[in-house]
Design a protein around this motif. Structure first.
Motif, PDB file in Angstrom:
ATOM      1  N   ALA A   1      33.756  74.589  32.873  1.00  0.00           N
ATOM      2  CA  ALA A   1      35.236  74.858  32.287  1.00  0.00           C
ATOM      3  C   ALA A   1      36.288  74.167  32.922  1.00  0.00           C
ATOM      4  N   ASP A   2      36.123  73.329  34.063  1.00  0.00           N
ATOM      5  CA  ASP A   2      37.397  72.639  34.804  1.00  0.00           C
ATOM      6  C   ASP A   2      36.672  71.182  34.988  1.00  0.00           C
ATOM      7  N   PRO A   3      37.021  70.208  34.292  1.00  0.00           N
ATOM      8  CA  PRO A   3      36.428  68.929  34.799  1.00  0.00           C
ATOM      9  C   PRO A   3      36.819  68.236  36.450  1.00  0.00           C
ATOM     10  N   GLU A   4      37.679  69.048  36.991  1.00  0.00           N
ATOM     11  CA  GLU A   4      38.150  68.808  38.236  1.00  0.00           C
ATOM     12  C   GLU A   4      36.869  69.206  39.110  1.00  0.00           C
ATOM     13  N   ARG A   5      36.117  70.298  38.776  1.00  0.00           N
ATOM     14  CA  ARG A   5      34.997  70.839  39.622  1.00  0.00           C
ATOM     15  C   ARG A   5      33.731  69.559  39.538  1.00  0.00           C
ATOM     16  N   LYS A   6      34.131  68.800  40.348  1.00  0.00           N
ATOM     17  CA  LYS A   6      32.854  67.628  40.294  1.00  0.00           C
ATOM     18  C   LYS A   6      32.000  67.735  41.258  1.00  0.00           C
ATOM     19  N   PHE A   7      32.416  68.612  42.441  1.00  0.00           N
ATOM     20  CA  PHE A   7      31.375  68.776  43.580  1.00  0.00           C
ATOM     21  C   PHE A   7      30.847  70.268  43.559  1.00  0.00           C
ATOM     22  N   VAL A   8      29.764  70.446  43.469  1.00  0.00           N
ATOM     23  CA  VAL A   8      29.113  71.944  43.298  1.00  0.00           C
ATOM     24  C   VAL A   8      28.257  72.000  44.702  1.00  0.00           C
ATOM     25  N   VAL A   9      28.388  73.048  45.554  1.00  0.00           N
ATOM     26  CA  VAL A   9      27.830  73.349  46.631  1.00  0.00           C
ATOM     27  C   VAL A   9      27.130  74.653  46.466  1.00  0.00           C
ATOM     28  N   VAL A  10      25.745  74.788  46.659  1.00  0.00           N
ATOM     29  CA  VAL A  10      25.024  76.212  46.396  1.00  0.00           C
ATOM     30  C   VAL A  10      24.510  76.893  47.466  1.00  0.00           C
ATOM     31  N   SER A  11      24.315  78.022  47.794  1.00  0.00           N
ATOM     32  CA  SER A  11      23.494  78.644  48.584  1.00  0.00           C
ATOM     33  C   SER A  11      22.120  79.011  48.174  1.00  0.00           C
ATOM     34  N   ALA A  12      21.220  79.631  49.003  1.00  0.00           N
ATOM     35  CA  ALA A  12      20.003  80.179  48.555  1.00  0.00           C
ATOM     36  C   ALA A  12      20.242  81.248  47.664  1.00  0.00           C
ATOM     37  N   PRO A  13      19.218  81.563  46.803  1.00  0.00           N
ATOM     38  CA  PRO A  13      19.358  82.830  45.911  1.00  0.00           C
ATOM     39  C   PRO A  13      19.708  83.957  47.006  1.00  0.00           C
ATOM     40  N   GLY A  14      20.593  85.010  46.743  1.00  0.00           N
ATOM     41  CA  GLY A  14      20.853  86.216  47.384  1.00  0.00           C
ATOM     42  C   GLY A  14      20.160  87.342  46.790  1.00  0.00           C
ATOM     43  N   LYS A  15      20.769  88.444  46.933  1.00  0.00           N
ATOM     44  CA  LYS A  15      20.150  89.734  46.567  1.00  0.00           C
ATOM     45  C   LYS A  15      20.467  90.056  45.197  1.00  0.00           C
ATOM     46  N   ARG A  16      19.394  90.362  44.515  1.00  0.00           N
ATOM     47  CA  ARG A  16      19.462  90.600  42.933  1.00  0.00           C
ATOM     48  C   ARG A  16      19.911  92.114  42.924  1.00  0.00           C
TER      49      ARG A  16
END
Length: 448
Positions: free
Chosen positions: A26-41
């Motif tokens: 939704a925002d072209p400025e969000r160029k860098f994405v850092v993710v965690s491991a899957p948490g609790k569902r």
């Protein structure tokens, strides 16, 4: 350019993956994405990182580990299936896990770090795969390729200064770059993790390296609250905090943001915004260099349990040169870190995490203090909780401490310890653990 980090609850299942993809694209400025491991569902679920720790322990103890390995792969399988992704990515994940086990089976610390890190690593591969599946240009970037080089301290990595020059080159790459959080590489080429919750640290490092305009930290709450909402119902939401206030609150028990994650962005003055993946339109809480604290000198109240105090008395202690150094040397020899050392002319206390005195450590420490320091008395007070009242406006506000002590008196709570740093950003109170929630509620009433 913005760096967007998504915590474990934000990437726990396919539904959350879809929300993340919508936010990022939704925002072209969000160029860098850092993710965690899957948490609790769901509430009773197990976090991926905890599954991976269990897997590592099984391998280290030479126990049957295949069942736990299957559980780990099944979590990714569920996400892949629900997102309708090609199943070949699962083969990549399975072979990666088995390769780690085969490579480090006889190196327990390396195995633990590599398996813990795989949670973020494989989730980043999945996220990049999903964004490409949706038709966007997205690339998985391994931390080594990103330039995240760290000290070789398993489970406690620190970023090496030369990393930032390498990280800056990420700006030259095209598309959305998906980077796993929580770990980097030693100069000898080994995976080394940050302390638990360290994906926040990775996001901050990337933001500093690329000189981002904003570091967005997505979690599962609309904002940072001034107090733990499990203690106080519907507490005030904070619109702004300073770096120093957030650092103090994170240290004292606010789990929404890792207490080590502010240093890289603090130095460059990059603002941080804590936002909700499930409600991205909410304004969130901004963490900035300065704020207007005239109407709200206290920013928040944090608390944590599990502390104890080693209390030492010796007549004319203040005249004995080197006493404090020799006391702390005993703790250092035992590998014990301390939190605070309030003192008087003839007494000194050391506040530390109670778990550090497990087993035979307590006996050795007390014996050494008695023998080497020739003290009159030494004792341990257990079951302490620490409460931190934090706010940069306290320094210029009269009566802040008086309000706290009066609140404790009204709630019939005995104060075991009071400590205030010279910066006057925070006041710390020690109380018995069974009184901590009453104490926090009493402070909330007077400040908020």
């Amino acid at each position: 350019m913005k760096v967007a980090k998504f915590g474990g609850s934000s990437v726990a299942n396919a539904e959350q993956f879809r929300k993340v993809a919508n936010i990022v694209t939704a925002d072209p400025e969000r160029k860098f994405v850092v993710v965690s491991a899957p948490g609790k569902r769901f509430k009773e679920d197990t976090k991926m990182t905890d599954l991976l720790i269990l897997l590592a322990k099984k391998v280290i103890e030479e126990d049957v580990y295949e069942g736990v390995l299957a559980q780990v792969v099944a979590r990714y399988d569920e996400i892949v299936t629900d997102l309708g992704l090609p199943r070949d990515i699962l083969d990549v994940i399975s072979s990666n896990l088995q390769q780690i086990i085969d490579t480090y089976a006889d190196q327990p610390e390396r195995l633990m770090d590599a398996l813990k890190a795989s949670g973020e690593d494989n989730n980043a591969k999945l996220m990049a795969h999903y964004l490409r599946h949706l038709g966007h240009e997205a690339h998985y970037v391994n931390p080594k390729d990103a330039g995240i080089f760290v000290t070789d301290e398993p489970g406690n990595a620190q970023i090496l200064p030369q990393s930032y020059e390498q990280i800056a080159k990420l700006k030259e790459r095209s598309g959305i770059l998906v980077i796993p959080g929580f770990f980097g590489y030693s100069l000898s080429g080994h995976v080394v993790t940050f302390p638990r919750g360290g994906s926040d640290i990775t996001g901050s490092i990337i933001a500093a390296g690329v000189h981002a305009t904003l570091y967005e930290n997505f979690t599962d709450v609309d904002s940072i609250y001034c107090v733990n909402p499990s203690i106080v119902e519907n507490p005030c939401q904070l619109r702004e905090l300073t770096y120093r206030e957030m650092r103090e609150l994170s240290y004292a028990g606010f789990s929404v943001f890792h207490d080590e994650a502010l240093q890289p962005v603090y130095k460059l003055g990059i603002p941080v915004c804590v936002k909700n993946t499930n409600n991205p339109d909410a304004p969130g809480t901004f963490i900035v260099a300065t704020r207007d604290h005239r109407h709200q000198p206290v920013a928040g109240i944090a608390s944590d349990t599990g502390f104890c105090s080693i209390n030492i008395s010796k007549y004319l202690m203040n005249r004995e040169i080197g006493f404090g150094r020799r006391l702390l040397q005993i703790l250092e020899d035992e590998g014990i870190s301390y939190e605070h050392t309030p003192s008087g002319i003839d007494n000194m206390s050391v506040i530390l995490r109670e778990e550090q005195l497990a087993g035979d450590v307590e006996r050795r420490v007390l014996e050494r203090i008695e023998k080497e320091l020739q003290v009159d008395e030494v004792s341990i007070e257990r079951d302490l909780a620490l409460i931190m009242v934090v706010g940069e406006g306290m320094e210029r506000s009269v009566g802040i401490a008086a309000k706290a002590t009066a609140a404790f008196a009204r709630a019939n709570i005995n104060i075991e310890m009071i400590n205030q740093g010279s910066s006057e950003v925070s006041m710390m109170f020690g109380v018995k653990a069974d009184a901590v929630e009453r104490a926090v509620r009493a402070l909330y009433e007077v400040y908020f």
